[in-house]
Scaffold this motif. Structure first.
Motif, PDB file in Angstrom:
ATOM      1  N   PHE A  76      47.880  47.463  45.823  1.00  0.00           N
ATOM      2  CA  PHE A  76      47.583  46.780  44.579  1.00  0.00           C
ATOM      3  C   PHE A  76      46.330  45.921  44.700  1.00  0.00           C
ATOM      4  N   LEU A  77      46.206  45.164  45.792  1.00  0.00           N
ATOM      5  CA  LEU A  77      45.041  44.303  45.973  1.00  0.00           C
ATOM      6  C   LEU A  77      43.756  45.129  46.013  1.00  0.00           C
ATOM      7  N   LYS A  78      43.817  46.301  46.636  1.00  0.00           N
ATOM      8  CA  LYS A  78      42.658  47.199  46.660  1.00  0.00           C
ATOM      9  C   LYS A  78      42.354  47.701  45.242  1.00  0.00           C
ATOM     10  N   TYR A  79      43.395  48.051  44.496  1.00  0.00           N
ATOM     11  CA  TYR A  79      43.235  48.511  43.112  1.00  0.00           C
ATOM     12  C   TYR A  79      42.621  47.416  42.252  1.00  0.00           C
ATOM     13  N   ALA A  80      43.144  46.191  42.364  1.00  0.00           N
ATOM     14  CA  ALA A  80      42.627  45.069  41.568  1.00  0.00           C
ATOM     15  C   ALA A  80      41.164  44.805  41.908  1.00  0.00           C
ATOM     16  N   ALA A  81      40.824  44.849  43.190  1.00  0.00           N
ATOM     17  CA  ALA A  81      39.445  44.584  43.632  1.00  0.00           C
ATOM     18  C   ALA A  81      38.471  45.665  43.161  1.00  0.00           C
ATOM     19  N   SER A  82      38.978  46.839  42.814  1.00  0.00           N
ATOM     20  CA  SER A  82      38.108  47.937  42.380  1.00  0.00           C
ATOM     21  C   SER A  82      37.526  47.690  40.987  1.00  0.00           C
ATOM     22  N   GLY A  83      38.089  46.722  40.251  1.00  0.00           N
ATOM     23  CA  GLY A  83      37.610  46.453  38.900  1.00  0.00           C
ATOM     24  C   GLY A  83      38.229  47.344  37.838  1.00  0.00           C
ATOM     25  N   GLU A  84      39.160  48.203  38.240  1.00  0.00           N
ATOM     26  CA  GLU A  84      39.856  49.064  37.273  1.00  0.00           C
ATOM     27  C   GLU A  84      40.690  48.205  36.327  1.00  0.00           C
ATOM     28  N   THR A  85      40.855  48.652  35.119  1.00  0.00           N
ATOM     29  CA  THR A  85      41.669  47.926  34.149  1.00  0.00           C
ATOM     30  C   THR A  85      43.138  48.021  34.533  1.00  0.00           C
ATOM     31  N   LYS A 121      53.431  45.455  36.305  1.00  0.00           N
ATOM     32  CA  LYS A 121      54.766  45.018  36.744  1.00  0.00           C
ATOM     33  C   LYS A 121      54.740  44.643  38.228  1.00  0.00           C
ATOM     34  N   ASP A 122      54.008  45.416  39.047  1.00  0.00           N
ATOM     35  CA  ASP A 122      53.871  45.080  40.468  1.00  0.00           C
ATOM     36  C   ASP A 122      53.181  43.729  40.647  1.00  0.00           C
ATOM     37  N   MET A 123      52.203  43.465  39.801  1.00  0.00           N
ATOM     38  CA  MET A 123      51.484  42.191  39.829  1.00  0.00           C
ATOM     39  C   MET A 123      52.466  41.025  39.621  1.00  0.00           C
ATOM     40  N   HIS A 124      53.316  41.167  38.629  1.00  0.00           N
ATOM     41  CA  HIS A 124      54.300  40.120  38.356  1.00  0.00           C
ATOM     42  C   HIS A 124      55.320  39.999  39.485  1.00  0.00           C
ATOM     43  N   ARG A 125      55.716  41.112  40.063  1.00  0.00           N
ATOM     44  CA  ARG A 125      56.658  41.093  41.186  1.00  0.00           C
ATOM     45  C   ARG A 125      56.045  40.364  42.377  1.00  0.00           C
ATOM     46  N   MET A 126      54.784  40.664  42.684  1.00  0.00           N
ATOM     47  CA  MET A 126      54.122  40.033  43.833  1.00  0.00           C
ATOM     48  C   MET A 126      53.890  38.541  43.602  1.00  0.00           C
ATOM     49  N   THR A 171      48.622  28.985  42.551  1.00  0.00           N
ATOM     50  CA  THR A 171      48.022  30.312  42.558  1.00  0.00           C
ATOM     51  C   THR A 171      49.040  31.317  42.045  1.00  0.00           C
ATOM     52  N   ASP A 172      48.548  32.441  41.542  1.00  0.00           N
ATOM     53  CA  ASP A 172      49.442  33.481  41.037  1.00  0.00           C
ATOM     54  C   ASP A 172      49.561  34.660  41.992  1.00  0.00           C
ATOM     55  N   CYS A 173      48.852  34.603  43.111  1.00  0.00           N
ATOM     56  CA  CYS A 173      48.911  35.681  44.101  1.00  0.00           C
ATOM     57  C   CYS A 173      48.889  35.097  45.504  1.00  0.00           C
ATOM     58  N   GLY A 174      47.770  34.540  45.918  1.00  0.00           N
ATOM     59  CA  GLY A 174      47.635  33.930  47.235  1.00  0.00           C
ATOM     60  C   GLY A 174      47.104  34.864  48.296  1.00  0.00           C
ATOM     61  N   LYS A 175      47.519  36.099  48.279  1.00  0.00           N
ATOM     62  CA  LYS A 175      47.138  37.053  49.329  1.00  0.00           C
ATOM     63  C   LYS A 175      45.680  37.476  49.252  1.00  0.00           C
ATOM     64  N   ASN A 176      44.998  37.137  48.161  1.00  0.00           N
ATOM     65  CA  ASN A 176      43.602  37.522  48.010  1.00  0.00           C
ATOM     66  C   ASN A 176      42.674  36.305  48.108  1.00  0.00           C
ATOM     67  N   ILE A 177      43.139  35.280  48.848  1.00  0.00           N
ATOM     68  CA  ILE A 177      42.335  34.088  49.118  1.00  0.00           C
ATOM     69  C   ILE A 177      41.946  34.104  50.592  1.00  0.00           C
ATOM     70  N   THR A 178      40.646  33.924  50.859  1.00  0.00           N
ATOM     71  CA  THR A 178      40.145  33.788  52.228  1.00  0.00           C
ATOM     72  C   THR A 178      39.392  32.468  52.295  1.00  0.00           C
TER      73      THR A 178
END
Length: 189
Positions: free
Chosen positions: A6-15, A24-29, A74-81
Motif C-alpha cells: 500500500f505504501l508503495k502504491y500511495a507513493a506512486s501518486g495513483e488515485t 479500506k486498507d488505508m483505514h485499516r492501517m 498521524t494517520d499512518c506513521g509508517k511513511n515518516i523518516t
C-alpha cells in the motif's frame, strides 16, 4: 494489500478511489497509528520512551538525538523518516501516506501540519485521494503553526516563518513567510 504494497502504491501518486480495497486498507492501517498516538499522548513519557513509541510508530529506529514534546498526531506513521538530532514540538500533525522525510538537525515548531494527501477537485469525486511526498532537508527551522502541502521540498538550511502555508518548493538557505509562503531573505548562514 500488505502495508508495504500500500505504501508503495500511495507513493506512486495513483488515485486512491473512495470505497476501494486500497481505501479500506488505508483505514485499516490507520488503526495502529491511532493506537500508538493514543499511547504517546495519553500520559507522561520520558524522552527515551517517546523515542521508543515513535520508533514503533514509524517502523524505524530513531536516533538518540531525536526529541519530541507530545501531543503528536498521524494517520499512518509508517511513511515518516526522521533524521538525526531533530526536534518536533507540541501539537504537530503529520498526514504521511505519501511519505514525509525530515533531515538531520531540524526544528519543527508547535502545531505544524504536514500534508501528503489531497482530495480530487471535482465535487462528484471529491472523496478520491492522491498522495505526494514532502521532503524537508537538513538544518531546517519550521516555525509554529506552519502548514506544508503535498509535493513540497524544503531545501537545507531554510527557515519557514510562523504561520506560513508552504505551497511550493523552497530553495536552500532561504527564509519564507506568509500565505502562501514567499521568499523574504536569502542565505541563512
Amino acid at each position: 494489500m500488505t502495508e508495504s504494497e500500500f505504501l508503495k502504491y500511495a507513493a506512486s501518486g495513483e488515485t486512491i478511489l473512495a470505497g476501494s480495497k486500497a481505501h479500506k486498507d488505508m483505514h485499516r492501517m490507520s488503526q495502529n497509528a491511532l493506537r500508538l498516538t493514543s499511547k504517546l499522548n495519553g500520559s507522561y513519557h520520558t524522552p527515551d520512551e517517546i523515542r521508543d513509541i515513535m520508533s514503533d510508530l514509524t517502523g524505524k529506529t530513531l536516533d538518540s538525538g531525536f526529541g519530541m514534546f507530545p501531543p503528536f498526531y498521524t494517520d499512518c506513521g509508517k511513511n515518516i523518516t526522521i533524521g538525526k538530532n531533530t526536534f518536533i514540538n507540541m501539537g504537530c500533525t503529520f498526514q504521511d501516506w505519501g511519505g514525509i522525510t525530515i533531515g538531520d538537525e531540524c526544528l519543527i515548531g508547535h502545531n505544524c501540519t504536514i500534508c501528503t494527501v489531497n482530495h480530487d477537485k471535482n465535487p462528484s469525486s471529491r472523496e478520491n485521494m492522491t498522495c505526494r511526498p514532502v521532503t524537508i532537508g537538513n538544518r531546517v527551522w519550521i516555525g509554529a503553526n506552519v502548514t506544508i502541502l503535498p509535493g513540497v521540498t524544503i531545501g537545507d538550511g531554510a527557515i519557514i516563518g510562523a504561520g506560513a502555508v508552504v505551497t511550493k518548493d523552497i530553495s536552500p538557505e532561504t527564509t519564507v513567510a506568509g500565505i502562501p509562503a514567499k521568499e523574504i531573505n536569502r542565505t541563512n548562514r
